[in-house]
Motif scaffolding. Structure first.
Motif, PDB file in Angstrom:
ATOM      1  N   GLY A 343      11.217  38.878  -7.053  1.00  0.00           N
ATOM      2  CA  GLY A 343      10.454  37.643  -6.899  1.00  0.00           C
ATOM      3  C   GLY A 343      10.016  37.429  -5.477  1.00  0.00           C
ATOM      4  O   GLY A 343      10.177  36.354  -4.902  1.00  0.00           O
ATOM      5  N   HIS A 369       9.528  31.747 -13.040  1.00  0.00           N
ATOM      6  CA  HIS A 369       9.219  32.984 -13.749  1.00  0.00           C
ATOM      7  C   HIS A 369       8.014  32.847 -14.665  1.00  0.00           C
ATOM      8  O   HIS A 369       7.650  33.792 -15.346  1.00  0.00           O
ATOM      9  CB  HIS A 369      10.455  33.437 -14.540  1.00  0.00           C
ATOM     10  N   HIS A 370       7.410  31.666 -14.656  1.00  0.00           N
ATOM     11  CA  HIS A 370       6.204  31.484 -15.465  1.00  0.00           C
ATOM     12  C   HIS A 370       4.941  31.734 -14.645  1.00  0.00           C
ATOM     13  O   HIS A 370       3.839  31.707 -15.197  1.00  0.00           O
ATOM     14  CB  HIS A 370       6.191  30.078 -16.079  1.00  0.00           C
ATOM     15  N   PHE A 374       4.729  36.762 -11.051  1.00  0.00           N
ATOM     16  CA  PHE A 374       6.126  37.163 -11.213  1.00  0.00           C
ATOM     17  C   PHE A 374       6.416  37.624 -12.635  1.00  0.00           C
ATOM     18  O   PHE A 374       7.177  38.568 -12.851  1.00  0.00           O
ATOM     19  CB  PHE A 374       7.066  36.009 -10.856  1.00  0.00           C
ATOM     20  N   ARG A 375       5.829  36.946 -13.618  1.00  0.00           N
ATOM     21  CA  ARG A 375       6.084  37.290 -15.017  1.00  0.00           C
ATOM     22  C   ARG A 375       5.622  38.699 -15.325  1.00  0.00           C
ATOM     23  O   ARG A 375       6.268  39.455 -16.048  1.00  0.00           O
ATOM     24  CB  ARG A 375       5.366  36.280 -15.920  1.00  0.00           C
ATOM     25  N   ASN A 378       7.785  42.150 -14.679  1.00  0.00           N
ATOM     26  CA  ASN A 378       8.777  42.644 -15.630  1.00  0.00           C
ATOM     27  C   ASN A 378       8.193  42.942 -17.013  1.00  0.00           C
ATOM     28  O   ASN A 378       8.943  43.248 -17.938  1.00  0.00           O
ATOM     29  CB  ASN A 378       9.906  41.616 -15.772  1.00  0.00           C
ATOM     30  N   CYS A 506      12.980  32.492 -19.485  1.00  0.00           N
ATOM     31  CA  CYS A 506      11.597  32.936 -19.538  1.00  0.00           C
ATOM     32  C   CYS A 506      11.099  32.943 -20.964  1.00  0.00           C
ATOM     33  O   CYS A 506      11.870  33.126 -21.906  1.00  0.00           O
ATOM     34  CB  CYS A 506      11.454  34.337 -18.954  1.00  0.00           C
TER      35      CYS A 506
END
Length: 507
Positions: A343, A369-370, A374-375, A378, A506
């Motif tokens: 992050g 994480h939204h 950043f989302r 992963n 998430c």
């Protein structure tokens, strides 16, 4: 069909409305003429004729007015009201975006002498390095000028003569014509640890050695976009600083503070920190302007609806193309992020006043994480994704749209690039109540767990804005669910909060 006499009778404010509508949407007459040509080339006004229309010297034909109305997503009747609405013909300066300022009162506490004492103390107490502070200064400078640096643009255009695209061989020829020598070096990626203990690779791609030698990693021979960029940066340094002075080594991968000069962490702001950071910025900006000259690149983006993959056509990196979008677009309210897992925002080329999820420019424990940037780190997906987000800035929510792309850097590390815009000024430019629309969308999202399909009445307004801005990925984002995001977990607006149990949940 409305006849020409009817247009003549109702055209008193027509030119004024077109001019101010064009300016509120940050379009030049060349931009508007080009947009009209794409709608209907046979009825589109030339730049000179458009100028006469705006000055009231000519009245457009019914067909021409219909084309202009289509560009601005207005009914033809809107332009022909006998009684003009003040909002229709009065341009709004709107929100400039950028980093919020603060009143420097009482003024005696903000004297040069006091600031020179206080700033080193502030850096020491917050753990902010001199280089990081220099980067903050530069970003504030960018935001204040909305990323417009015409002197750097002109310097690059004199070298590249606005040619686009430039091949790797042409870049090497430009370097050699300036008396620069090219030497190739062998170096492989090395493993480094960041402040969290995460492992990643780092590669030295090139460096400049006075008086006139550029050392380039042989690995770039098979990476034309990165080779062209490194060459452009070093050419920029030589043009702007006459082959003299300090220039940072160019690397690919995450910046690791421990690898930097020991004085970086000093509580004394070293003058070299400012000098290095400023020269890095100038040379990088020059490189983008050389590889993607403003007018031709803007025209290319306009023809392709600002699609990110236009970088492949020019053989430049996605990063260069996306950063240049924030410069050449007639719409000023852009942001650009470069994020590494888990992050960490490695770079913020423009922030547009967005409250950023970091502390001391390092990784934070509770990034939202939204956030698309950043989302997507992963997610195993390929290609790009567009997202509509609602984020509180100060005490007011704003609607953003972004397009993200996952790529590998030259050292082989995956990271995510994200370019986006603030939609509120564009909504306001159409005479809509952006604050109400944004608040309605936010409440709908919150009531549905933070993620919701955009309601039809709001979607219609956003689609209209997307067509006016001519940015394709806004329309794609509108078709996806809108998300509420936050700058930090402590201010999560979702119900229940993503961080209620101490750990983000998430989607």
């Amino acid at each position: 069909m409305r006849n020409e006499q009817s247009l003549m009778r109702k055209s008193h404010f027509l030119g004024t409305k077109i001019r101010n509508l064009r300016k509120r949407n940050h379009l030049t007459m060349e931009d508007l003429s080009a947009r009209c040509i794409r709608v209907d080339s046979s009825s589109a006004p030339s730049v000179s004729y458009l100028s006469m229309i705006e000055r009231g010297k000519r009245v457009p034909s019914a067909g021409m007015l219909a084309v202009i109305a289509t560009v601005f997503q207005k009914d033809v009747d809107w332009f022909l009201d006998d009684m003009p609405e003040e909002q229709s013909i009065t341009p709004e300066k709107g929100r400039r975006g950028g980093i919020s300022g603060m009143p420097l009162e009482p003024s005696f506490l903000f004297s040069n002498d006091i600031l020179q004492i206080a700033i080193p103390e502030m850096l020491s107490q917050t753990g902010t390095s001199g280089r990081q502070f220099a980067q903050l200064l530069i970003r504030a400078h960018q935001e204040h000028h909305q990323n417009h640096f015409p002197d750097l643009e002109r310097a690059a255009e004199e070298i590249g003569r606005k040619q686009m695209p430039l091949s790797a061989d042409e870049m090497l020829s430009i370097a050699k014509s300036m008396g620069l020598k090219i030497k190739w070096i062998d170096e492989v990626p090395t493993e480094v640890l960041d402040e969290t203990g995460a492992r990643s690779s780092r590669l030295t791609t090139s460096f400049f050695e006075p008086p006139a030698t550029i050392f380039i990693n042989k690995a770039l021979k098979s990476n034309a976009p990165r080779l062209k960029y490194d060459l452009a940066v070093h050419i920029g340094h030589c043009v702007l600083h006459n082959k003299d002075g300090l220039k940072s080594v160019m690397t690919s991968g995450r910046r690791v503070e421990a690898d930097d000069d020991a004085t970086v962490q000093s509580n004394t702001l070293n003058a070299q920190d400012i000098l290095h950071a400023w020269r890095d910025f100038e040379s990088s900006f020059f490189a983008g302007a050389l590889l993607c000259p403003k007018v031709p690149f803007r025209q290319l983006l306009d023809r392709h609806g600002y699609e990110i993959d236009i970088h492949k056509q020019l053989q430049v990196s996605a990063s260069v193309a996306m950063r240049r979008m924030t410069v050449v677009s007639p719409y000023p309210h852009w942001h650009y992020f470069d994020a590494y897992a888990p992050g960490k925002l490695k770079a913020v080329y423009r922030g547009n006043g967005i409250p950023l999820p970091w502390g001391n420019m390092r990784i934070v424990e509770d990034p939202c994480h939204h956030w698309a940037v950043f989302r997507k780190i992963n997610e195993p997906t390929s290609g790009t994704s567009a997202q509509i987000s609602i984020l509180n800035v100060g005490n007011e929510p704003r609607i953003y749209c972004c397009e993200s792309i996952k790529v590998d850097d030259s050292a082989g590390n995956p990271h995510v690039l994200c370019a986006g815009i603030d939609l509120n000024p564009a909504i306001e430019a159409q005479g809509k109540d952006a604050a109400k629309i944004t608040e309605d969308l936010k409440q709908t999202c919150v009531e549905n767990g933070g993620l919701v399909a955009i309601p039809k009445h709001i979607k219609a307004d956003l689609v209209s804005v997307a067509k006016i801005l001519n940015i394709n990925w806004i329309e794609r984002g509108i078709e996806n669910d809108a998300r509420v995001i936050c700058s930090r977990g402590a201010v999560c607006p979702r119900q229940p909060s993503c961080y209620a149990s101490g750990q983000a949940q998430c989607e």
